[in-house]
Scaffold this motif. Structure first.
Motif, PDB file in Angstrom:
ATOM      1  N   VAL A  31     -29.917  13.597 -18.270  1.00 29.51           N
ATOM      2  CA  VAL A  31     -28.882  12.719 -18.827  1.00 29.51           C
ATOM      3  C   VAL A  31     -27.687  12.616 -17.891  1.00 29.51           C
ATOM      4  O   VAL A  31     -26.972  11.604 -17.889  1.00 29.51           O
ATOM      5  CB  VAL A  31     -28.440  13.175 -20.236  1.00 29.51           C
ATOM      6  CG1 VAL A  31     -29.603  13.113 -21.206  1.00 29.51           C
ATOM      7  CG2 VAL A  31     -27.814  14.559 -20.211  1.00 29.51           C
ATOM      8  N   GLN A  68     -17.344   9.983 -20.608  1.00 33.82           N
ATOM      9  CA  GLN A  68     -18.053  10.621 -19.502  1.00 33.82           C
ATOM     10  C   GLN A  68     -18.949  11.760 -19.977  1.00 33.82           C
ATOM     11  O   GLN A  68     -19.831  12.223 -19.244  1.00 33.82           O
ATOM     12  CB  GLN A  68     -17.053  11.155 -18.461  1.00 33.82           C
ATOM     13  CG  GLN A  68     -16.383  12.478 -18.802  1.00 33.82           C
ATOM     14  CD  GLN A  68     -15.352  12.363 -19.914  1.00 33.82           C
ATOM     15  OE1 GLN A  68     -14.909  11.278 -20.265  1.00 33.82           O
ATOM     16  NE2 GLN A  68     -14.954  13.497 -20.478  1.00 33.82           N
ATOM     17  N   SER A  95     -27.592  10.260 -25.394  1.00 35.46           N
ATOM     18  CA  SER A  95     -28.493   9.977 -24.276  1.00 35.46           C
ATOM     19  C   SER A  95     -29.851  10.631 -24.448  1.00 35.46           C
ATOM     20  O   SER A  95     -30.750  10.411 -23.638  1.00 35.46           O
ATOM     21  CB  SER A  95     -27.870  10.469 -22.968  1.00 35.46           C
ATOM     22  OG  SER A  95     -26.676   9.780 -22.686  1.00 35.46           O
ATOM     23  N   ARG A 135     -27.988  12.206 -14.872  1.00 39.79           N
ATOM     24  CA  ARG A 135     -28.392  11.149 -13.922  1.00 39.79           C
ATOM     25  C   ARG A 135     -28.511   9.807 -14.660  1.00 39.79           C
ATOM     26  O   ARG A 135     -29.136   8.882 -14.166  1.00 39.79           O
ATOM     27  CB  ARG A 135     -29.730  11.505 -13.278  1.00 39.79           C
ATOM     28  CG  ARG A 135     -29.692  12.767 -12.413  1.00 39.79           C
ATOM     29  CD  ARG A 135     -30.962  12.910 -11.594  1.00 39.79           C
ATOM     30  NE  ARG A 135     -32.142  13.092 -12.449  1.00 39.79           N
ATOM     31  CZ  ARG A 135     -32.612  14.277 -12.825  1.00 39.79           C
ATOM     32  NH1 ARG A 135     -31.987  15.388 -12.443  1.00 39.79           N
ATOM     33  NH2 ARG A 135     -33.688  14.363 -13.583  1.00 39.79           N
ATOM     34  N   ASP A 136     -27.898   9.741 -15.848  1.00 36.54           N
ATOM     35  CA  ASP A 136     -27.904   8.523 -16.672  1.00 36.54           C
ATOM     36  C   ASP A 136     -29.293   8.172 -17.194  1.00 36.54           C
ATOM     37  O   ASP A 136     -29.575   7.002 -17.483  1.00 36.54           O
ATOM     38  CB  ASP A 136     -27.305   7.332 -15.915  1.00 36.54           C
ATOM     39  CG  ASP A 136     -25.804   7.465 -15.720  1.00 36.54           C
ATOM     40  OD1 ASP A 136     -25.155   8.050 -16.604  1.00 36.54           O
ATOM     41  OD2 ASP A 136     -25.295   6.996 -14.689  1.00 36.54           O
ATOM     42  N   GLU A 137     -30.159   9.170 -17.339  1.00 38.56           N
ATOM     43  CA  GLU A 137     -31.471   8.952 -17.945  1.00 38.56           C
ATOM     44  C   GLU A 137     -31.351   9.084 -19.471  1.00 38.56           C
ATOM     45  O   GLU A 137     -30.471   9.768 -19.981  1.00 38.56           O
ATOM     46  CB  GLU A 137     -32.479   9.980 -17.428  1.00 38.56           C
ATOM     47  CG  GLU A 137     -32.725   9.903 -15.932  1.00 38.56           C
ATOM     48  CD  GLU A 137     -33.582  11.062 -15.423  1.00 38.56           C
ATOM     49  OE1 GLU A 137     -33.848  11.100 -14.209  1.00 38.56           O
ATOM     50  OE2 GLU A 137     -33.968  11.926 -16.242  1.00 38.56           O
ATOM     51  N   THR A 138     -32.242   8.419 -20.186  1.00 36.91           N
ATOM     52  CA  THR A 138     -32.344   8.561 -21.630  1.00 36.91           C
ATOM     53  C   THR A 138     -33.632   9.303 -21.941  1.00 36.91           C
ATOM     54  O   THR A 138     -34.697   8.937 -21.447  1.00 36.91           O
ATOM     55  CB  THR A 138     -32.361   7.190 -22.333  1.00 36.91           C
ATOM     56  OG1 THR A 138     -31.138   6.500 -22.037  1.00 36.91           O
ATOM     57  CG2 THR A 138     -32.488   7.351 -23.840  1.00 36.91           C
ATOM     58  N   ARG A 181     -22.002  13.351 -21.646  1.00 36.72           N
ATOM     59  CA  ARG A 181     -23.344  12.958 -22.063  1.00 36.72           C
ATOM     60  C   ARG A 181     -23.738  13.803 -23.274  1.00 36.72           C
ATOM     61  O   ARG A 181     -23.465  15.008 -23.308  1.00 36.72           O
ATOM     62  CB  ARG A 181     -24.348  13.172 -20.923  1.00 36.72           C
ATOM     63  CG  ARG A 181     -24.050  12.321 -19.694  1.00 36.72           C
ATOM     64  CD  ARG A 181     -24.226  10.837 -20.000  1.00 36.72           C
ATOM     65  NE  ARG A 181     -23.953  10.004 -18.840  1.00 36.72           N
ATOM     66  CZ  ARG A 181     -22.796   9.403 -18.609  1.00 36.72           C
ATOM     67  NH1 ARG A 181     -21.788   9.559 -19.445  1.00 36.72           N
ATOM     68  NH2 ARG A 181     -22.631   8.640 -17.542  1.00 36.72           N
ATOM     69  N   ARG A 235     -18.099   9.822 -27.802  1.00 43.01           N
ATOM     70  CA  ARG A 235     -18.425   8.784 -26.818  1.00 43.01           C
ATOM     71  C   ARG A 235     -17.273   7.806 -26.662  1.00 43.01           C
ATOM     72  O   ARG A 235     -17.062   7.240 -25.593  1.00 43.01           O
ATOM     73  CB  ARG A 235     -19.702   8.038 -27.235  1.00 43.01           C
ATOM     74  CG  ARG A 235     -20.949   8.837 -26.987  1.00 43.01           C
ATOM     75  CD  ARG A 235     -21.161   9.125 -25.518  1.00 43.01           C
ATOM     76  NE  ARG A 235     -21.499   7.918 -24.777  1.00 43.01           N
ATOM     77  CZ  ARG A 235     -21.435   7.805 -23.452  1.00 43.01           C
ATOM     78  NH1 ARG A 235     -21.005   8.808 -22.717  1.00 43.01           N
ATOM     79  NH2 ARG A 235     -21.788   6.691 -22.854  1.00 43.01           N
TER      80      ARG A 235
END
Length: 255
Positions: free
Chosen positions: A143, A100, A124, A145-148, A102, A95
């Motif tokens: 992840v 970038q 993530s 889509r930047d979801e956790t 995930r 990280r």
């Protein structure tokens, strides 16, 4: 078609290769597998140099054989060819080096404390190894889509752990603030894994003076070992000194 590049990292090679083959059957997924932390780092670096960076990394929570109460995490750069870099250290290192990417942690069993640690390290998602392939694909795409993603049964426990961690971080920050600027500089060298001689050379101090500074750091932080001081420093958000371009002697405290 935009393809998702996935790197599977697990030292159980049959599992890693089987999972990679299952994911590769998806028309929009391209997969590689690595059997250790160092091997994963080489894959990531090679892919980046070729302009074909990985999008998602799936990491075994028990990579390197680490178990609760077992050997401490080591810095990623200190890992050996046998994959003794543990999963959480690899997550944090990747990280930092390639933000970038995930990262999803694959676990044998649900553990709120370790799941919280994974999120703090930069993961993530936390997924059980026995989940369905469809569930894993949902997490991979999520992840990106930047979801956790966490199992619903873990949410309460993870929130409790994160709340406690924030409290510990506040206390750790207060202790670090009690250090002098020179002591903080020495602490950052300790976080980087430098031994006393290397710290002395870097800061143009005598080894005796560095020894005194290190003793003062331990005393003010209320700990009795370098490992404990480094753990507290990391909770407080203290990062390692920048070693890029430096030729230094590595200390043995964290190996």
């Amino acid at each position: 078609m935009v393809r998702i590049r996935v790197l599977v990292v697990d030292d159980h090679r049959i599992f890693a290769e089987s999972l990679a083959a299952a994911l590769a059957a998806e028309p929009d997924v391209e997969v590689a597998a690595a059997g250790s932390g160092p091997a994963a780092l080489r894959c990531l670096e090679r892919a980046a140099s070729e302009g074909r960076r990985f999008d998602v990394m799936l990491v075994d929570a028990d990579l390197g054989g680490k178990v609760p109460g077992g050997r401490p995490a080591v810095p990623v750069q200190d890992g050996d060819e046998d994959g003794l870099v543990d999963g959480m250290a690899l997550v944090a290192g990747v990280r930092t080096a390639q933000p970038q990417v995930r990262i999803v942690v694959l676990a044998e069993k649900d553990d709120p404390r370790r799941a919280a640690s994974a999120l703090q390290a930069g993961a993530s998602g936390w997924v059980a190894k026995d989940c369905s392939l469809n569930r894993l694909l949902t997490v991979i795409r999520g992840v990106l889509r930047d979801e956790t993603h966490l199992p619903p049964a873990l949410l309460t426990g993870v929130l409790r752990e994160l709340t406690a961690a924030r409290k510990h971080r506040t206390e750790s920050e207060r202790l670090v603030e009690s250090l002098t600027p020179r002591e903080r500089e020495v602490l950052r060298c300790m976080v980087a894994g430098l031994g006393r001689k290397a710290v002395a050379e870097r800061l143009y101090l005598s080894p005796h003076t560095v020894r005194t500074h290190m003793q003062n750091v331990l005393g003010k932080l209320g700990v009795h070992s370098t490992l404990a001081a480094v753990a507290l420093a990391r909770r407080a958000g203290v990062g390692p000194v920048d070693l890029s371009g430096d030729v230094v002697e590595r200390g043995g405290q964290l190996a």
